[in-house]
Design an enzyme around this catalytic site. Structure first.
Site, PDB file in Angstrom:
ATOM      1  N   SER A 246     -72.311 -18.268   1.607  1.00  0.00           N
ATOM      2  CA  SER A 246     -71.335 -18.289   2.369  1.00  0.00           C
ATOM      3  C   SER A 246     -71.350 -18.285   4.028  1.00  0.00           C
ATOM      4  CB  SER A 246     -70.530 -18.883   1.832  1.00  0.00           C
ATOM      5  OG  SER A 246     -69.538 -19.282   1.473  1.00  0.00           O
ATOM      6  N   ASP A 333     -73.233 -28.891  -3.159  1.00  0.00           N
ATOM      7  CA  ASP A 333     -72.305 -27.916  -2.352  1.00  0.00           C
ATOM      8  C   ASP A 333     -70.716 -28.843  -1.598  1.00  0.00           C
ATOM      9  OD1 ASP A 333     -70.670 -25.992  -1.119  1.00  0.00           O
ATOM     10  OD2 ASP A 333     -72.861 -24.795  -0.834  1.00  0.00           O
ATOM     11  N   HIS A 372     -71.472 -24.513  -5.157  1.00  0.00           N
ATOM     12  CA  HIS A 372     -71.538 -23.474  -4.236  1.00  0.00           C
ATOM     13  C   HIS A 372     -72.099 -22.104  -4.844  1.00  0.00           C
ATOM     14  CE1 HIS A 372     -70.362 -21.633  -0.169  1.00  0.00           C
ATOM     15  NE2 HIS A 372     -69.196 -21.105  -1.235  1.00  0.00           N
TER      16      HIS A 372
END
Length: 398
Positions: A246, A333, A372
């Site tokens: 991320s 995601d 995610h």
């Protein structure tokens, strides 16, 4: 023309006539009746009759509806005012946007002691602290291969540092925003990688967890560089991979670009749920939905990010990286859209800097539900890493 007599006069005359034509008690009774009528007229109309119960209830219900509508309208006006005020507040105070990007003040899970990774099920992990710069201290976790967990019991930091020189490869993990190095999904990934025979070294950037300092893109990148050099000084020629997740993918590409420029690249770069750059990610983030079509969105929300010195330009960095690149991204995601990961791959794959290195994009179908931060659950992950890194799984016995 004959003048119309007043009602009171006529009534009086009738009473007088009746009195003259009647006798005794009848006349007295009639005279009393006439006096009573005069008194009633002088007193005016009597009190109104009380309303019926249904009428009163209806009136109260209407009153409550009017009061509810007034409060609802007041609430809607307050929300509208706040909705309009927030963009101006963000524009005037760019630091707010930086806080929302880093989310370092969100420490989850709460009430854990980062000095004791054993409490998170990591009984083969050592916690220690490094100092990249004056007034900056970062907390580090070093998890050794799971096969060594018995040997690790009761060992001190020096033993863990010496273990980096073993034949097992090392992964430097750079986490995303919010939380700490003790986040649940992060701990689960450490366990998976440790089981596969990797050393896992992770840390909290300055301003996160129990690390001391003020967050910034430059500072986060420098922290990562310091930890990389610290590992490299102890691991010798052992393979050293960098894994970013991320927001950590932005730190990872910043770091690897710098390492490549000084000709000390890592053995591979792994990006999990990456974006192209922070402006595109901010525009695609679920939090931006309510303002995405607000007039001047870029000026209000995106320009303050740039003015704060936050870029995390993965799309530019990959053009200057010369090492194997693996991108992992789940189609479902909700935080970093899948198309941003695909777009980054399409930028990197034809880049001249990767002409001698493998570049691979691995999607995970939305039916798997990895979203995610749950790619670590994939039973295919060990095979993907083994095939990409071009090595058999590390020897778990030595």
């Amino acid at each position: 023309m004959r003048k119309r007599a007043e009602p009171g006069t006529l009534e009086h005359e009738r009473c007088a006539a009746a009195g003259s034509s009647s006798s005794g008690s009848a006349a007295a009774a009639l005279d009393a009746d006439c006096r009573l009528k005069r008194n009633l007229r002088l007193a005016g109309p009597g009190p109104a009759e009380p309303r019926s119960a249904p009428d009163a209830g209806m009136k109260r219900a209407l009153g409550r509806r009017k009061g509810l509508w007034f409060r609802l309208r007041k609430l809607l006006l307050c929300i509208l005012g706040l909705y309009i005020a927030i963009p101006f507040l963000v524009r005037l105070c760019p630091g707010i946007q930086a806080k929302l990007i880093f989310l370092n003040f969100v420490r989850v899970p709460y009430f854990i002691d980062l000095k004791k990774p054993q409490e998170q099920g990591l009984n083969h992990t050592c916690n220690y602290y490094l100092q990249p710069e004056a007034d900056v201290t970062i907390g580090v976790w070093h998890t050794i291969p799971a096969a060594w967990w018995k040997n690790a019991q009761g060992k001190d930091q020096m033993w863990y540092e010496d273990a980096l020189a073993s034949s097992h490869p090392i992964i430097l993990y750079l986490h995303g925003n919010a939380g700490t190095r003790g986040g649940d999904h992060r701990v689960e990934l450490y366990k998976v990688l440790s089981t596969l025979g990797y050393h896992v070294v992770t840390f909290d950037y300055r301003g996160w967890g129990d690390s001391v300092g003020t967050p910034s893109e430059r500072g986060m990148t420098y922290d990562a560089l310091h930890v990389f050099d610290w590992i490299k000084a102890r691991s010798g020629d052992n393979p050293l991979y960098i894994w970013g997740h991320s927001l950590g993918t932005g730190v990872a590409t910043n770091l690897v670009r710098r390492l490549c420029e000084r000709e000390t690249p890592p053995d591979a770069l792994i990006l999990e749920s990456p974006f192209t750059n922070i402006r595109e990610e901010a525009k695609s983030h679920p939090f931006s939905v309510v303002y995405r079509y607000f007039p001047g969105f870029d000026w209000f929300f995106l320009d303050p990010i740039t003015s704060s010195g936050i870029k995390f330009a993965n799309d530019e960095n990959v053009k200057h990286i010369s090492c194997p690149l693996l991108i992992l991204h789940a189609e479902d995601d909700p935080v970093v859209p899948f198309q941003l990961g695909r777009k980054l791959y399409n930028i990197a794959a034809p880049s001249r800097s990767f002409r001698d290195f493998k570049v691979q994009f691995v999607p995970f179908h939305s039916d798997l539900g990895y979203r995610h931060k749950y790619i670590y659950k994939s039973p295919e992950l060990p095979r993907i890493l083994r095939e990409f890194l071009g090595k058999s799984e590390p020897d778990l016995q030595h």
